[in-house]
Design a protein around this motif. Structure first.
Motif, PDB file in Angstrom:
ATOM      1  N   PHE A   1       0.809  -1.223   0.000  1.00  8.68           N
ATOM      2  CA  PHE A   1       0.000   0.000   0.000  1.00  8.68           C
ATOM      3  C   PHE A   1       0.845   1.278   0.000  1.00  8.68           C
ATOM      4  CE2 PHE A   1      -2.942  -3.168   1.793  1.00  8.68           C
ATOM      5  CZ  PHE A   1      -4.011  -2.968   0.940  1.00  8.68           C
ATOM      6  N   THR A   2       2.162   1.136  -0.089  1.00  9.02           N
ATOM      7  CA  THR A   2       3.037   2.311  -0.102  1.00  9.02           C
ATOM      8  C   THR A   2       2.938   3.001  -1.461  1.00  9.02           C
ATOM      9  OG1 THR A   2       4.914   1.038  -0.931  1.00  9.02           O
ATOM     10  CG2 THR A   2       4.648   1.168   1.473  1.00  9.02           C
ATOM     11  N   PRO A   3       3.346   4.281  -1.532  1.00 11.53           N
ATOM     12  CA  PRO A   3       3.330   4.963  -2.835  1.00 11.53           C
ATOM     13  C   PRO A   3       4.127   4.210  -3.898  1.00 11.53           C
ATOM     14  CG  PRO A   3       3.642   6.547  -1.069  1.00 11.53           C
ATOM     15  CD  PRO A   3       3.723   5.193  -0.430  1.00 11.53           C
ATOM     16  N   ARG A   4       5.283   3.648  -3.512  1.00 12.28           N
ATOM     17  CA  ARG A   4       6.101   2.923  -4.497  1.00 12.28           C
ATOM     18  C   ARG A   4       5.368   1.694  -5.014  1.00 12.28           C
ATOM     19  NH1 ARG A   4      11.959   0.577  -2.897  1.00 12.28           N
ATOM     20  NH2 ARG A   4      10.633  -0.800  -1.646  1.00 12.28           N
ATOM     21  N   ALA A   5       4.735   0.949  -4.101  1.00  8.78           N
ATOM     22  CA  ALA A   5       3.988  -0.241  -4.517  1.00  8.78           C
ATOM     23  C   ALA A   5       2.818   0.133  -5.416  1.00  8.78           C
ATOM     24  CB  ALA A   5       3.499  -1.000  -3.289  1.00  8.78           C
ATOM     25  N   MET A   6       2.149   1.246  -5.104  1.00 10.56           N
ATOM     26  CA  MET A   6       1.009   1.675  -5.913  1.00 10.56           C
ATOM     27  C   MET A   6       1.445   2.143  -7.293  1.00 10.56           C
ATOM     28  SD  MET A   6      -1.816   1.010  -4.552  1.00 10.56           S
ATOM     29  CE  MET A   6      -0.989  -0.474  -3.954  1.00 10.56           C
ATOM     30  N   ARG A   7       2.636   2.747  -7.386  1.00  9.06           N
ATOM     31  CA  ARG A   7       3.143   3.138  -8.704  1.00  9.06           C
ATOM     32  C   ARG A   7       3.364   1.898  -9.565  1.00  9.06           C
ATOM     33  NH1 ARG A   7       5.902   7.151  -5.703  1.00  9.06           N
ATOM     34  NH2 ARG A   7       7.765   5.853  -5.482  1.00  9.06           N
ATOM     35  N   ALA A   8       3.831   0.811  -8.940  1.00 10.81           N
ATOM     36  CA  ALA A   8       4.034  -0.435  -9.681  1.00 10.81           C
ATOM     37  C   ALA A   8       2.707  -1.063 -10.088  1.00 10.81           C
ATOM     38  CB  ALA A   8       4.860  -1.409  -8.844  1.00 10.81           C
ATOM     39  N   PHE A   9       1.676  -0.888  -9.252  1.00  9.84           N
ATOM     40  CA  PHE A   9       0.363  -1.483  -9.505  1.00  9.84           C
ATOM     41  C   PHE A   9      -0.505  -0.598 -10.400  1.00  9.84           C
ATOM     42  CE2 PHE A   9      -3.824  -3.174  -7.721  1.00  9.84           C
ATOM     43  CZ  PHE A   9      -3.705  -4.411  -8.348  1.00  9.84           C
ATOM     44  N   ALA A  45     -19.385   1.517 -10.877  1.00  8.55           N
ATOM     45  CA  ALA A  45     -18.658   1.966  -9.683  1.00  8.55           C
ATOM     46  C   ALA A  45     -18.083   0.822  -8.861  1.00  8.55           C
ATOM     47  CB  ALA A  45     -19.567   2.845  -8.811  1.00  8.55           C
ATOM     48  N   VAL A  46     -18.810  -0.316  -8.815  1.00  5.82           N
ATOM     49  CA  VAL A  46     -18.300  -1.441  -8.013  1.00  5.82           C
ATOM     50  C   VAL A  46     -17.208  -2.222  -8.730  1.00  5.82           C
ATOM     51  CG1 VAL A  46     -20.522  -1.721  -6.854  1.00  5.82           C
ATOM     52  CG2 VAL A  46     -20.003  -3.129  -8.844  1.00  5.82           C
ATOM     53  N   LYS A  47     -17.096  -2.072 -10.030  1.00  9.29           N
ATOM     54  CA  LYS A  47     -16.279  -2.988 -10.822  1.00  9.29           C
ATOM     55  C   LYS A  47     -14.775  -2.840 -10.572  1.00  9.29           C
ATOM     56  CE  LYS A  47     -19.896  -4.633 -13.050  1.00  9.29           C
ATOM     57  NZ  LYS A  47     -20.385  -6.004 -12.824  1.00  9.29           N
ATOM     58  N   VAL A  48     -14.251  -1.632 -10.685  1.00  3.55           N
ATOM     59  CA  VAL A  48     -12.798  -1.454 -10.584  1.00  3.55           C
ATOM     60  C   VAL A  48     -12.280  -1.744  -9.176  1.00  3.55           C
ATOM     61  CG1 VAL A  48     -10.887   0.177 -10.844  1.00  3.55           C
ATOM     62  CG2 VAL A  48     -12.736   0.134 -12.526  1.00  3.55           C
ATOM     63  N   PRO A  49     -12.879  -1.166  -8.111  1.00  2.00           N
ATOM     64  CA  PRO A  49     -12.353  -1.493  -6.780  1.00  2.00           C
ATOM     65  C   PRO A  49     -12.491  -2.962  -6.420  1.00  2.00           C
ATOM     66  CG  PRO A  49     -14.342  -0.145  -6.621  1.00  2.00           C
ATOM     67  CD  PRO A  49     -13.920  -0.128  -8.047  1.00  2.00           C
ATOM     68  N   THR A  50     -13.569  -3.628  -6.887  1.00  2.00           N
ATOM     69  CA  THR A  50     -13.720  -5.053  -6.615  1.00  2.00           C
ATOM     70  C   THR A  50     -12.599  -5.845  -7.269  1.00  2.00           C
ATOM     71  OG1 THR A  50     -16.131  -4.869  -6.490  1.00  2.00           O
ATOM     72  CG2 THR A  50     -15.235  -7.056  -6.873  1.00  2.00           C
ATOM     73  N   ALA A  51     -12.380  -5.605  -8.550  1.00  2.00           N
ATOM     74  CA  ALA A  51     -11.337  -6.330  -9.267  1.00  2.00           C
ATOM     75  C   ALA A  51      -9.959  -6.032  -8.685  1.00  2.00           C
ATOM     76  CB  ALA A  51     -11.374  -5.969 -10.751  1.00  2.00           C
ATOM     77  N   ALA A  52      -9.723  -4.773  -8.305  1.00  2.00           N
ATOM     78  CA  ALA A  52      -8.405  -4.380  -7.794  1.00  2.00           C
ATOM     79  C   ALA A  52      -8.089  -5.046  -6.459  1.00  2.00           C
ATOM     80  CB  ALA A  52      -8.316  -2.863  -7.661  1.00  2.00           C
ATOM     81  N   ILE A  53      -9.009  -4.962  -5.501  1.00  2.00           N
ATOM     82  CA  ILE A  53      -8.710  -5.519  -4.174  1.00  2.00           C
ATOM     83  C   ILE A  53      -8.677  -7.041  -4.223  1.00  2.00           C
ATOM     84  CG2 ILE A  53     -11.071  -5.631  -3.266  1.00  2.00           C
ATOM     85  CD1 ILE A  53      -7.853  -4.538  -1.384  1.00  2.00           C
ATOM     86  N   PHE A  54      -9.529  -7.655  -5.054  1.00  2.00           N
ATOM     87  CA  PHE A  54      -9.502  -9.116  -5.158  1.00  2.00           C
ATOM     88  C   PHE A  54      -8.219  -9.590  -5.841  1.00  2.00           C
ATOM     89  CE2 PHE A  54     -14.395  -9.898  -4.911  1.00  2.00           C
ATOM     90  CZ  PHE A  54     -14.368  -9.460  -3.599  1.00  2.00           C
ATOM     91  N   GLN A  55      -7.744  -8.842  -6.839  1.00  2.00           N
ATOM     92  CA  GLN A  55      -6.457  -9.177  -7.458  1.00  2.00           C
ATOM     93  C   GLN A  55      -5.331  -9.083  -6.447  1.00  2.00           C
ATOM     94  OE1 GLN A  55      -5.139  -7.333 -11.072  1.00  2.00           O
ATOM     95  NE2 GLN A  55      -6.984  -7.856 -12.223  1.00  2.00           N
ATOM     96  N   MET A  56      -5.341  -8.012  -5.652  1.00  2.00           N
ATOM     97  CA  MET A  56      -4.286  -7.818  -4.661  1.00  2.00           C
ATOM     98  C   MET A  56      -4.307  -8.918  -3.608  1.00  2.00           C
ATOM     99  SD  MET A  56      -4.328  -3.690  -4.143  1.00  2.00           S
ATOM    100  CE  MET A  56      -2.831  -3.652  -3.151  1.00  2.00           C
TER     101      MET A  56
END
Length: 314
Positions: A1-9, A45-56
């Motif tokens: 969840f750091t800025p560096r990790a988020m830049r990679a993601f 609205a539900v699609k991107v955050p759902t896919a993102a957190i489940f991928q993570m």
């Protein structure tokens, strides 16, 4: 969840945003100009955050829909939106150790453990973690995953819905953003301030202190009401005005300061910027086609529906 990790993601998030906004645009085209409305909450609205957190977390893609449905049955708060069976069972879906949600997560954790937890996902990281030399207990692992789903899914989707609603309600601000897309970052910050997806959090005072003439005693419960803090006249000029170029904008949408600052702030910002960049060409063609329906919830200021459609002049 750091800025560096988020830049990679970030490229993955950008791809998710492009994919799901593209699907939403095609659905709008299928319905046709002035046709039946689509619900922005469930269609986008539900699609991107759902896919993102489940991928993570490392949830297999073919399990996304099932896990999302279990979560929705838990948090959806409008009785008219669910049948009596689901309503009576909802409290136990995730919040009871023997509920369907927690049993589902426990099975997922066990399967990841059996595979060796060698991935670079969050669940593998939690399984590899040690506290005083010991692995986290099963119930702690389940609770962590529940927390990550709640924080990573609910608030971002509500900020997306609220942001679209605000931009459609303020055509001058939408036109300003279209004319200058470099304002995306400040627009996202203003959306976060104005919508304040989290309504309140409570903490317990560990010592006596005085705040604005009010004495707080050790042991007192103290609540931060985010929508109020984010409209503090002593901090914000024109606090009730929606201004996508507001600067400075020291909002508290992610909490105050210190250890309780939202761990997912960088993830939420990355997602919202990606979503609104993709939505920008589409927003001028949209119109609200019904009432924005809010959740009946005193903790998360969310939305259950926002009907939209392509305007007849689009």
């Amino acid at each position: 969840f750091t800025p560096r990790a988020m830049r990679a993601f970030a490229p993955k998030i950008a791809a998710l945003a492009s994919d799901h906004v593209g699907r939403f645009a095609r659905r709008l085209k299928e319905v046709g100009d002035g046709g039946a409305p689509l619900d922005l909450v469930q269609e986008l609205a539900v699609k991107v955050p759902t896919a993102a957190i489940f991928q993570m977390l490392g949830v297999p893609p073919d399990q996304h829909d099932e896990l999302f449905t279990l979560w929705e049955d838990t948090v959806r708060s409008s009785p008219e939106e669910r049948n009596r069976e689901v309503e009576e069972d909802a409290a136990s879906v995730f919040f009871h150790p023997q509920g369907k949600g927690q049993r589902y997560l426990a099975k997922m954790i066990d399967e990841t453990r059996e595979r060796g937890a060698t991935g670079d996902d969050l669940l593998s990281a939690l399984l590899s973690a040690r506290v005083d030399g010991e692995p986290l207990p099963q119930q702690a692992l389940v609770s962590y995953v529940m927390l990550l789903i709640a924080a990573g899914l609910d608030t971002t989707r509500h900020a997306t819905t609220g942001g679209v609603s605000l931009l459609l309600e303020h055509p001058d601000q939408l036109a300003r953003l279209i004319a200058d897309p470099s304002l995306i970052e400040s627009a996202v910050e203003e959306i976060l301030r104005y919508t304040s997806p989290v309504i309140h959090f409570m903490r317990t005072a560990v010592a006596d202190f005085e705040l604005e003439g009010q004495t707080i005693r050790e042991g007192d419960s103290v609540a931060l009401w985010y929508p109020s803090a984010n409209r503090d006249e002593a901090v914000f000029d024109r606090p009730y005005e929606f201004d996508i170029a507001r600067d400075p904008n020291p909002h508290l949408a992610f909490g105050g300061y210190g250890p309780h600052f939202c761990i997912g702030a960088h993830l939420a910002r990355t997602q919202l910027r990606a979503i609104f960049r993709e939505l920008l060409p589409l927003l001028p063609k949209l119109e609200v086609a019904g009432d924005l329906v809010r959740m009946r919830n005193l903790h998360v200021g969310g939305y259950t529906a926002l009907p939209v459609r392509r305007g007849e002049a689009a």
